[in-house]
Design a protein around this motif. Sequence first.
Motif, PDB file in Angstrom:
ATOM      1  N   GLN A 146       2.535 -26.479  23.091  1.00  0.00           N
ATOM      2  CA  GLN A 146       2.514 -26.189  24.658  1.00  0.00           C
ATOM      3  C   GLN A 146       2.297 -24.721  24.862  1.00  0.00           C
ATOM      4  N   GLY A 147       2.729 -23.969  24.100  1.00  0.00           N
ATOM      5  CA  GLY A 147       2.495 -22.209  24.308  1.00  0.00           C
ATOM      6  C   GLY A 147       1.009 -22.081  24.080  1.00  0.00           C
ATOM      7  N   ALA A 148       0.339 -22.814  23.197  1.00  0.00           N
ATOM      8  CA  ALA A 148      -1.204 -22.548  23.113  1.00  0.00           C
ATOM      9  C   ALA A 148      -1.832 -23.024  24.318  1.00  0.00           C
ATOM     10  N   GLY A 149      -1.468 -24.171  24.918  1.00  0.00           N
ATOM     11  CA  GLY A 149      -2.089 -24.689  26.055  1.00  0.00           C
ATOM     12  C   GLY A 149      -1.751 -23.743  27.225  1.00  0.00           C
ATOM     13  N   LEU A 150      -0.654 -23.253  27.250  1.00  0.00           N
ATOM     14  CA  LEU A 150      -0.201 -22.296  28.261  1.00  0.00           C
ATOM     15  C   LEU A 150      -1.124 -21.183  28.257  1.00  0.00           C
ATOM     16  N   THR A 151      -1.208 -20.597  27.024  1.00  0.00           N
ATOM     17  CA  THR A 151      -1.952 -19.326  26.696  1.00  0.00           C
ATOM     18  C   THR A 151      -3.577 -19.604  27.121  1.00  0.00           C
ATOM     19  N   LEU A 152      -4.108 -20.591  26.688  1.00  0.00           N
ATOM     20  CA  LEU A 152      -5.591 -20.822  26.949  1.00  0.00           C
ATOM     21  C   LEU A 152      -5.854 -21.135  28.381  1.00  0.00           C
ATOM     22  N   GLN A 153      -4.767 -21.861  29.058  1.00  0.00           N
ATOM     23  CA  GLN A 153      -5.065 -22.014  30.555  1.00  0.00           C
ATOM     24  C   GLN A 153      -5.028 -20.792  31.281  1.00  0.00           C
ATOM     25  N   THR A 154      -3.971 -19.699  30.710  1.00  0.00           N
ATOM     26  CA  THR A 154      -3.701 -18.367  31.429  1.00  0.00           C
ATOM     27  C   THR A 154      -4.920 -17.554  31.339  1.00  0.00           C
ATOM     28  N   VAL A 155      -5.588 -17.429  30.224  1.00  0.00           N
ATOM     29  CA  VAL A 155      -6.767 -16.631  30.227  1.00  0.00           C
ATOM     30  C   VAL A 155      -8.109 -17.053  30.436  1.00  0.00           C
ATOM     31  N   THR A 156      -8.393 -18.467  30.409  1.00  0.00           N
ATOM     32  CA  THR A 156      -9.470 -19.198  30.742  1.00  0.00           C
ATOM     33  C   THR A 156      -9.533 -19.961  31.868  1.00  0.00           C
ATOM     34  N   GLY A 157      -8.449 -20.493  32.385  1.00  0.00           N
ATOM     35  CA  GLY A 157      -8.151 -21.706  33.158  1.00  0.00           C
ATOM     36  C   GLY A 157      -8.609 -23.018  32.778  1.00  0.00           C
ATOM     37  N   ALA A 158      -8.559 -23.243  31.440  1.00  0.00           N
ATOM     38  CA  ALA A 158      -8.959 -24.657  31.102  1.00  0.00           C
ATOM     39  C   ALA A 158      -7.725 -25.449  30.964  1.00  0.00           C
ATOM     40  N   PRO A 159      -7.823 -26.594  30.965  1.00  0.00           N
ATOM     41  CA  PRO A 159      -6.823 -27.762  31.235  1.00  0.00           C
ATOM     42  C   PRO A 159      -5.576 -27.292  29.963  1.00  0.00           C
ATOM     43  N   ARG A 160      -4.384 -27.543  30.310  1.00  0.00           N
ATOM     44  CA  ARG A 160      -3.181 -27.067  29.500  1.00  0.00           C
ATOM     45  C   ARG A 160      -3.225 -27.861  27.901  1.00  0.00           C
ATOM     46  N   TRP A 161      -3.990 -29.019  27.918  1.00  0.00           N
ATOM     47  CA  TRP A 161      -4.066 -29.823  26.766  1.00  0.00           C
ATOM     48  C   TRP A 161      -4.870 -29.293  25.912  1.00  0.00           C
ATOM     49  N   THR A 162      -6.006 -28.463  26.289  1.00  0.00           N
ATOM     50  CA  THR A 162      -7.117 -27.840  25.377  1.00  0.00           C
ATOM     51  C   THR A 162      -6.282 -27.203  24.378  1.00  0.00           C
ATOM     52  N   GLY A 163      -5.668 -26.293  24.618  1.00  0.00           N
ATOM     53  CA  GLY A 163      -5.151 -25.316  23.593  1.00  0.00           C
ATOM     54  C   GLY A 163      -4.344 -26.105  22.785  1.00  0.00           C
ATOM     55  N   ALA A 164      -3.378 -27.047  22.860  1.00  0.00           N
ATOM     56  CA  ALA A 164      -2.720 -27.685  22.165  1.00  0.00           C
ATOM     57  C   ALA A 164      -3.582 -28.609  21.071  1.00  0.00           C
ATOM     58  N   VAL A 165      -4.911 -29.267  21.349  1.00  0.00           N
ATOM     59  CA  VAL A 165      -5.596 -29.891  20.615  1.00  0.00           C
ATOM     60  C   VAL A 165      -6.206 -28.617  19.827  1.00  0.00           C
ATOM     61  N   VAL A 166      -6.910 -27.815  20.153  1.00  0.00           N
ATOM     62  CA  VAL A 166      -7.475 -26.662  19.286  1.00  0.00           C
ATOM     63  C   VAL A 166      -6.626 -26.262  18.146  1.00  0.00           C
ATOM     64  N   VAL A 167      -5.363 -25.882  18.228  1.00  0.00           N
ATOM     65  CA  VAL A 167      -4.458 -25.564  17.536  1.00  0.00           C
ATOM     66  C   VAL A 167      -3.930 -26.591  16.511  1.00  0.00           C
ATOM     67  N   ALA A 168      -3.868 -27.810  16.900  1.00  0.00           N
ATOM     68  CA  ALA A 168      -3.682 -28.895  16.183  1.00  0.00           C
ATOM     69  C   ALA A 168      -4.661 -29.315  14.984  1.00  0.00           C
ATOM     70  N   VAL A 169      -5.912 -29.320  15.570  1.00  0.00           N
ATOM     71  CA  VAL A 169      -7.006 -29.612  14.748  1.00  0.00           C
ATOM     72  C   VAL A 169      -7.064 -28.510  13.650  1.00  0.00           C
ATOM     73  N   VAL A 170      -6.926 -27.034  14.151  1.00  0.00           N
ATOM     74  CA  VAL A 170      -7.227 -26.197  13.131  1.00  0.00           C
ATOM     75  C   VAL A 170      -6.200 -26.165  12.054  1.00  0.00           C
ATOM     76  N   VAL A 171      -4.771 -26.142  12.485  1.00  0.00           N
ATOM     77  CA  VAL A 171      -3.611 -25.878  11.264  1.00  0.00           C
ATOM     78  C   VAL A 171      -3.569 -27.485  10.517  1.00  0.00           C
ATOM     79  N   THR A 172      -4.207 -28.458  11.117  1.00  0.00           N
ATOM     80  CA  THR A 172      -4.158 -29.774  10.182  1.00  0.00           C
ATOM     81  C   THR A 172      -5.324 -29.519   9.128  1.00  0.00           C
ATOM     82  N   GLY A 173      -6.459 -28.927   9.538  1.00  0.00           N
ATOM     83  CA  GLY A 173      -7.488 -29.053   8.629  1.00  0.00           C
ATOM     84  C   GLY A 173      -7.276 -27.948   7.618  1.00  0.00           C
ATOM     85  N   VAL A 174      -6.445 -26.625   7.863  1.00  0.00           N
ATOM     86  CA  VAL A 174      -6.128 -25.858   6.717  1.00  0.00           C
ATOM     87  C   VAL A 174      -5.364 -26.242   5.905  1.00  0.00           C
TER      88      VAL A 174
END
Length: 596
Positions: free
Chosen positions: A138-166
């Motif tokens: 949720q913090g990732a979504g809030l951060t990405l929304q704050t700096v880019t205006g993207a939907p809040r779910w976007t940041g959550a998906v990006v972080v989840a995909v990266v950490v799961t892959g690593v």
Amino acid sequence: MNPALGLAALAVVIVATIAFGVYGLRLSRATSDFYVASREISPLWNASAIGGEYLSAASFLGVAGLVMAYGVDMLAYPVGYTAGYLVLLLLVAAPLRRSGAYTLPDFAEERLGSTAVRRVAGVLVAVIAWLYLVPQLQGAGLTLQTVTGAPRWTGAVVVAVVVTGVAATGGMRSVTLVQGFQFWLKLTAIAVPAVFLVLAWRSAGAPALTGQDVPRFSHSTVVRIQDPVRFDVTEPVTVRVRGGLDGTDYRGRPEQAVRLADGEHSVKGGASLTFPAGVPVPHQVGLAPASGAKWAAPLSGAGGRSHPLYAVYSILLATFLGTMGLPHVLVRFYTNPDGRAARRTTLLVLVLLSVFYLIPTVYGALGRVLAPQLLLTGQTDTAVLVLPQLTQAGEGGKLLAALATAGAFAAFVSTASGLTVSVAGVVAQDLLRGSTRGFRWASLAAGVPPLVMATATDGLPVADAIGLAFAVAASSFCPLLVLGIWWRGLTDLGALAGLVAGGGLAAVAVVLTSVRGPGRGWSAALLEQPAAWTVPVAFAVMVTVSLLTRHRLSAPDVDRVMLRMHLPEEVGAQPAAPAVPVPAARRTGIRRPSAP
């Protein structure tokens, strides 16, 4: 902030994370590489990695946000987060490393010889990790929304995909490299803007932080509303509006002057309100205005929190004792070469955390005078992100904001990586026979539930949400570890009853708090901060049931495990780490070497 700079900062963190993950993959061959990095991590790098995963969204964003909104009482969070490692150093670090376990459920079964205790411990590991993961996403979504205006779910998906892959590709060795790098990135990203923030405060005449007045707008201020919010006005004020306010749509026309009377008002997402200089800052509903003096006075109930004395002590107890029950923290001590290195690692962690936690407090304090509009929008968690650009004009402010954004994403990625590895290790050992392939599939499965929860709910303030995970950990694994390591009288039924009672009660309190949200009165205080009563319940149940079931103790087995945990390496040779997790080996009939 320039969206392009925000995306560039995000890209740098992701590319660096993937690069370290790929490098770790080249070094990961055996099963022990994936679970405990072959127990070869040096104390300094391990301490950096622990700091990297421990300094989560609550540390990077949440502490500043809570201090800004609720005052100095919220310093209980960083104090407890840091002091928890002192308990870990004194009571747990070295014995846990000598136990030879890979995960907390491993330790539970090795110490108590019970598959039932192991299964309950495995469930609690997943619950705690998921409770901790949700606010990261949720913090990732809030951060990405704050700096880019993207939907809040976007940041959550990006972080989840990266950490799961690593986690899936490189296991613990890759994650250790990633987290060690990200600690130093986070420290730089929060410290450098803080220097310029203090200079900006001084150049503005160093406005008082502890005066008798409530926060006021120092100049005409445009407040842009990202999400719908309800706020209280304490003095009538005329504002210029564009967008939806109190059921009227002022969109598509020039800014309209609107008189706001005392009381509650609502504004739609996407609207903007322009307030004149000198007027009191309206606060989000549920957040009471507090003067600077009240904000700085301990136990004053600043911000409207009820029963502050109870809340502070419960927060301290949860964070102080919950640290030793966090699965992503404890797994780090299995990666040290020996017990002495585990103690040295813990001491270094204390130093690194003590330095870091001085800085979010600066953001929280200066946010009240430099960005008070965050009290209206309720987005005090974004103070670390927005303050650098508000206080530094031009390209310099944009670059500082981009640096803070990179640090925030490093916080989400590093903590989420450690949590994913912890859950994957438990799932792989208990369900998938501890194989490398099983670990990779378990990593994929570990990230799905918290991602669903993060995108489906709005959540509590970041540090509050993570504090609830600490409460569950303190009420379950803290009693299990302390009694399991230092009291030979603990029985399997006693441990099982204590885990269910303490962890279950804390988990119920977490669910009720998440569903009903913040409340008032004793019932709300007991549910929002349950550690003060659930931790004593867990200890009492474990001790009482163990005393009633003393006949279940097997003296030779208990003595062997206790010797292994407490016998220094200088006295007896440490048994070599098995090629597969110990409980898995036991289930296949392989005998573990006896303790010296």
